[in-house]
Write a protein that holds these residues in place. Structure first.
Motif, PDB file in Angstrom:
ATOM      1  N   GLU A   1       0.794  -1.285  -0.019  1.00 19.46           N
ATOM      2  CA  GLU A   1      -0.033  -0.098   0.050  1.00 19.46           C
ATOM      3  C   GLU A   1       0.942   1.155  -0.059  1.00 19.46           C
ATOM      4  N   ALA A   2       2.216   1.089   0.412  1.00 17.15           N
ATOM      5  CA  ALA A   2       3.099   2.192   0.668  1.00 17.15           C
ATOM      6  C   ALA A   2       3.985   2.392  -0.616  1.00 17.15           C
TER       7      ALA A   2
ATOM      8  N   MET B   1      -7.117  -1.068   1.990  1.00 17.26           N
ATOM      9  CA  MET B   1      -7.507  -0.492   0.847  1.00 17.26           C
ATOM     10  C   MET B   1      -8.649  -1.632   0.129  1.00 17.26           C
TER      11      MET B   1
ATOM     12  N   GLU C   1      -6.142   7.321   2.471  1.00 14.83           N
ATOM     13  CA  GLU C   1      -5.669   6.832   0.810  1.00 14.83           C
ATOM     14  C   GLU C   1      -4.487   6.210   0.893  1.00 14.83           C
ATOM     15  N   PRO C   2      -3.801   5.662  -0.222  1.00 14.69           N
ATOM     16  CA  PRO C   2      -2.640   5.241  -0.108  1.00 14.69           C
ATOM     17  C   PRO C   2      -1.460   6.416   0.141  1.00 14.69           C
ATOM     18  N   ARG C   3      -0.278   5.995   0.716  1.00 12.54           N
ATOM     19  CA  ARG C   3       0.439   7.245   1.374  1.00 12.54           C
ATOM     20  C   ARG C   3       0.873   8.025   0.180  1.00 12.54           C
ATOM     21  N   TYR C   4       1.184   7.657  -1.125  1.00 15.19           N
ATOM     22  CA  TYR C   4       1.757   8.395  -2.258  1.00 15.19           C
ATOM     23  C   TYR C   4       0.676   9.100  -2.920  1.00 15.19           C
ATOM     24  N   CYS C   5      -0.575   9.315  -2.571  1.00 10.74           N
ATOM     25  CA  CYS C   5      -1.806   9.818  -3.144  1.00 10.74           C
ATOM     26  C   CYS C   5      -1.875  11.271  -2.547  1.00 10.74           C
TER      27      CYS C   5
ATOM     28  N   PRO D   1      -2.050   8.144  -9.433  1.00  9.08           N
ATOM     29  CA  PRO D   1      -1.031   7.715  -8.967  1.00  9.08           C
ATOM     30  C   PRO D   1      -1.163   6.048  -8.767  1.00  9.08           C
TER      31      PRO D   1
ATOM     32  N   ARG E   1       3.922   5.030  -9.321  1.00 11.42           N
ATOM     33  CA  ARG E   1       2.748   5.497  -8.304  1.00 11.42           C
ATOM     34  C   ARG E   1       3.079   6.746  -7.458  1.00 11.42           C
ATOM     35  N   GLN E   2       4.383   6.949  -7.601  1.00  8.94           N
ATOM     36  CA  GLN E   2       4.808   8.273  -6.922  1.00  8.94           C
ATOM     37  C   GLN E   2       5.198   9.402  -8.013  1.00  8.94           C
TER      38      GLN E   2
ATOM     39  N   ARG F   1       3.434  13.066  -7.258  1.00 10.57           N
ATOM     40  CA  ARG F   1       3.629  14.070  -6.491  1.00 10.57           C
ATOM     41  C   ARG F   1       5.122  14.631  -7.104  1.00 10.57           C
TER      42      ARG F   1
ATOM     43  N   ASP G   1      -5.681  14.066  -7.259  1.00 10.38           N
ATOM     44  CA  ASP G   1      -5.443  12.561  -7.755  1.00 10.38           C
ATOM     45  C   ASP G   1      -7.022  12.018  -8.016  1.00 10.38           C
TER      46      ASP G   1
END
Lengths: 315, 315, 315, 315, 315, 315
Positions: free
Chosen positions: A46-47, A156, E11-15, F40, F52-53, F56, F87
């Motif tokens: 998830e990260a 999620m 939400e996912p931590r990169y969003c 993402p 996914r990153q 950002r 997003d």
């Protein structure tokens, strides 16, 4: 005409096709005691991802390892037949259940041959399908070293993320929560449930604050008290270790174990009845200097020593 | 017309051509007490190389250093004449013996002038030719802080790698093993000999596990007991320190000293009769954030303080 | 019981123990046409080292390669038997002559079996011992793509550094200078001799400025004119390519080839009578994003395609 | 007793205290033709900072340079007396005007001694105080290679940022806009004024699109047409070059010059009446592989060659 | 039509657009208890710069944070109204006094609305203008965690650098030195004055050596004894923490706090009457793996928990 | 009391919470012409992940952008209402179909409001659900700039990976293959099908070799000929650009476009009837210097200019 055979352990550490610890690459499972396995899967993260690249980088850094342990003087390669059996083969990587089935299938063959697996992940979701193989016959105990309990019900909206494997393992009867201990737990959460599920089912949690108060030796006593002499699985999430030592992971939490404490913990498990072990969540893209993979390789070597000693019947 | 002379120690830390600690670059050896020397050599490394670039990066980071020590309030520049004498000049770099001869020649000139050398490596093989200069007259004692004993007989069929210098120093009569202590030793090996040579000849080994049990103060007591008041060399391998603090080295071993423990050890050596010292095995290509070179520079500054105090006759 | 065999080329690119291009790791030389070889040696480097780690990183990135070439539609694996035969085994690494003897011995066995070697270095000094094997019978021609001529007489008082191999090859009768061409030469020097030796003996130098004027196609014409149809060796130094594309090398020179031009050059060599080829001077510590190793792997794949086509008799 | 003197140009490239190009460090200005100067100042940067560390990193990478140019065969050290005179000394760094006064003072001493300065920045604001010294007597022409015109009126309510020096130079009568040309201009802006000031005053702007259409040779013709034979200053902002070649800068703009084109431009300036030159805006924290500093060092070497040739009266 | 509103914490931590801790971005100050503020200013740094980029990187890494503290079970978002109010707006950045006036003006508005600010720097000079707002009415106490006392009289002939704020705060009557404590002090200096000013005025200094002797709990006792129950400001310089944990800072000093000790210190401040707090000197260009920003974000979260608890009246 | 409102475009480029191009963050869709969107998602990647990153990091680097284009003098913010709408919100991330449904849902709301989306990925699989929204009514044309055709039938036994979107789009009637062109295609493959599907259905492929022969202007002619005046989607995969410019991507292929060529291509699309556009496959973990994200941000700005001009009806 064949190429000269030399002992790869005696070559410079940057030489050769990198297998785990420079062990032979085995494709025949008939004469092995311990299999070193890579599980390049991070589809349930998830990260930050990247753990799919973990097995390769750990293999590379594991060439730094040598044979004789400086404290115990164990040489695992003299005690057991150890080989790198390569990576799990995936037929699917975009469906968590299918990928987990590929993993379980691979480990069932190892288990069928009586081989103890020592694995390099991959994200922590892989421990569930590994346990489906090694704990297929009866629930096992667990020594779980991690920053997180990985006992969420869902992440999620999924039951099978890297935050849920041990809850599933309890539900599936693979894990005996009364014989389980989690060490190094820390970091904020959005819900209490990740910390409450375990105690409600009998899992012993040693938060990092308690760990720091007790010290390594008394935590080892606690581990031995909890898991006893029954079959036990060892799961080591690299994020248990502080990010200063192990930056290369997806969900780092500050205030963690030192690498020395982690080594102390593993050495304290000599003689345990281990049916398998893994080191997971090494994410090379965040490990620019390779020190995280070096820890992972060294922890694998430490585990290999205690596995080999136990299997060889000496402890 | 001359450029204005200013005290480089008072300029911003990113200014100026970087000498060690911003000391003057000396080419005349007649009026010096302590020489800061670079030895950009890594031709005897079996693992990852790069220590050839160590002196430059340590010089760069050493601009972070200032003059007055916050604990002892020693200002070495008020006590002694200190200068950067540049790097050893190499006529050959592809033949270990020839390169070692270049090193020994350079240090013999310093020794002849009564200058105490404080060196930045380079790989650990350089300590042997340095000792051939500073211990030419009689064997010296040794305080050796390192993850490895560097007492192998051979590496890759060579007697003169970075894994062998202290065995050679004993054999050549440069080092009195009864007055030698090795601190921080750890990590697996392919043969017991690296750990056995020392004790067989009287070298005291403090493995990292014993170090952790004893603590810094009692290890210092042990050091003083072993080396006594005779002439003593101090050799500091940066891989003694844990890779989380010092990733920039060729053969990292997890579970090492903290930088704070290393500082404590050096401070505990006040008053020792040191004939020279070195900090070796900093490999900049693996030190992307420069923190390893910062430790090396700070350890050099800590050593400089105790050298200066001793030489100035105050301790 | 055996592990399922799958085609590694069809697995995700981060999976598996990394051999070159995911080819099988062969130890039996009897049934091979082309051997992919690693030469992890950088003991003859005068600038920044690290090329000893080249073969491993190139192997890792070479998993990005696939089978069918998008322009020529050559699939080398359908045309020839290709395998990774591992790295040269070194008995010594601290003596240039001894290390070169280890290399020559390894390649002589390949040559004896009629195998064409495609190598990954390692520093450029390795080409000399490789040529001692593949050109043992008669001098060969040379296509040499590089920023430097590597025709010095000595570097640091040594005849056998990475700056001297082609001068030695001429002197030893391994290389026919009349059938040699060097492409991409640039960068300042301390002496004219590195640029003068070649022309004095008939070597054709295409400096980068001439290359830019002529363009790829006319340079290819020139290559074919120079080397003709005789046996020819191809040596590709990664520093021929501009540092923006290939930062991971020890002696970068700005103003170099683009990777696209390099690909064009290789494709232009279809049909040449190549007796071997190498890609050298990839230094992973300076290649943090891996793009240099990616180029090296792709250039190896491009060379593999033309080698396979020629060997299979189709061109 | 003195340390042996050796020619640092012939030592391995990682050896020695790093001066620019390994030239001697001079503090006496009486016998110099060309001074290499560092200006470690970035106090006038609106974007990412770090150029204060530029001179040191450029010095370090400049050891890669050697003496004889491969195209022109110029050896600047045989033609002129060249030395590194160190960095500008700053009495203040937190007040732009005061810092600029420190810079101007330093260059006035050089100018008084008839020395031509070749400088490494630092941010582009430093060119203004340098011009206050070298153009004190009369306005000079300008060859300005950059992504930006640096002709804003104000940035962040300041007249003296790194975006304004050339407007100030025109206003202060240091720069003759009719003899000025700017090459490589590109990137969006918040106001037209940065592009309009120059043409309104007679400055010739060659946007990158025109540069690409014309090619290097015709742009050189244009430069010579604009600046003529009068005294001219050369200012090279590293962000003129594309970020793929030169990532280490504070305000990168994609779509820039190649390093090869930049070299071509400098070589095209042979014979110009240059009164000084600089290379600015190298920001080491964003240059992890050092390739930006390598370009800066090489461009400085290219400039040094044409300066030396002109000063020696040969062109 | 509006975009669906979701809780960004789940939400996912990169969003998502990164605000501090994923809190809402507020522009209306009327209904807030705690403001998270960025101060992207590093114009008063004498060493390596880059802290201007701190707020953005801390915001990015702060998405790793979640809501419930694992030890105290505090959920600050249930206790208080918390928002990210963005960065201080600067009208000038090249004049320290003007920039400080911009900062003070911003915080005066917050203070006027009764909002407690929790800030991310920026260099340490920003604490002075923040105190000019939050301590405008009366002097406050101080808990200052740092490697340096920041009590110099001048740096580079300036009274307002990042090495002087607390001396100025005493002089301006903003800080009551009798209620001030500095923790973690270490590293050499060029003058004693930085260590002497504080004690002369009653500031309690806990050097790192005393910290290590006392341990976290007894240092907390000392803090509570010194600052008592009056209004107190908390200033946390990231360089208090050891560079192995926090490499991303401009003036690193080895031998510092662990991140765990830092967490312990903050937790020990529960119930203190805090009027504001900051975390400063995070310099992203030196923090390639992001672990420094992760510590900064976590320390901000730890502070947020104790602020929220106090403000909500529960302690 | 409200925080002062300032134009974020005029603040220093490191200030403020980073939205795309510093545009306002909009949650109300009623008054927008162009929406900047982050997606993402990288759950369908077969190679290295990390995209996914992407959103950002692209947002962060997009602060380098300013308002007026230096060639066309278009200021998109004066022509259209542009905002960052944040997003896509994901309810599931471990099931490709569910994630794609989340994406499609988000874009349908934008489409319903008549807003043209300009998106930052994410992996290339996201283009399929975006097209399900913007091409829901009728098939659209396609300008596709990429190293790969992304027209495979399956990857790892999945129909919906990042290697398959355009085949699916044809099959689902979203894409009119007769009005589609793919530019920059290169790199080996394991099967011809990825190159054959397109031509069999009428898609025009411009391999990189043809691109290099034709040049930008003639390729633009070809694009206009193929897509005509009908509604067209523009999809820009960052791996179309050479890895030297854009190392931060999961499946790099050497020999690609320069960033300048990419800019030229976008500028050549002025006046096209674009219904949406995306820039995908930026993977920050492999982009240590941020230059890939800088290209992505600049390409988005270039696209924004032509979108705004067209929407404002001026072209």
């Amino acid at each position: 005409m064949a190429i000269d055979t030399k002992n790869p352990m005696h070559e410079p550490r940057y030489c050769g096709i990198p297998t785990f610890m420079r062990t032979p690459h085995a494709t025949d499972l008939n004469h092995l005691d311990i299999a070193l396995v890579g599980v390049p899967y991070d589809g349930a993260v998830e990260a930050r991802s990247g753990a799919r690249q973990g097995p390769r980088q750990i293999r590379d850094m594991s060439s730094m390892m040598r044979s004789i342990h400086h404290v115990t003087r164990i040489n695992p390669y003299e005690l057991c037949r150890v080989a790198d059996v390569g990576d799990v083969h995936f037929s699917q990587i975009f469906d968590v259940a299918a990928s987990h089935a590929d993993i379980a299938g691979f480990y069932k063959r190892l288990h069928h041959c009586g081989i103890v697996p020592l694995s390099a992940g991959g994200d922590h979701s892989i421990t569930l399908p590994i346990m489906r193989a090694v704990a297929a016959d009866r629930p096992v105990g667990l020594v779980h070293i991690d920053a997180h309990t990985d006992c969420c019900d869902e992440e999620m909206n999924s039951k099978y993320s890297h935050g849920t494997p041990f809850r599933r393992a309890v539900e599936e009867g693979l894990l005996d929560p009364k014989r389980a201990i989690q060490i190094g737990i820390r970091g904020a959460a959005n819900s209490d449930e990740c910390w409450e599920f375990g105690p409600q089912h009998g899992i012993r949690i040693v938060y990092i604050e308690e760990f720091n108060r007790l010290g390594v030796d008394r935590v080892i006593d606690e581990v031995r008290h909890v898991v006893g002499e029954g079959p036990t699985y060892l799961s080591f999430d690299i994020d248990s270790i502080d990010p200063s030592f192990a930056p290369g992971t997806g969900t780092p939490e500050i205030g963690g174990l030192t690498s020395s404490e982690a080594q102390g913990l593993i050495r304290g498990l000599r003689g345990l009845n281990l049916v398998g072990a893994d080191v997971v969540e090494v994410s090379p893209p965040f490990d620019s200097s390779g020190i995280t993979a070096l820890i992972a390789a060294t922890i694998m070597y430490e585990i290999l020593c205690i596995l080999a000693e136990k299997i060889a019947g000496r402890s």
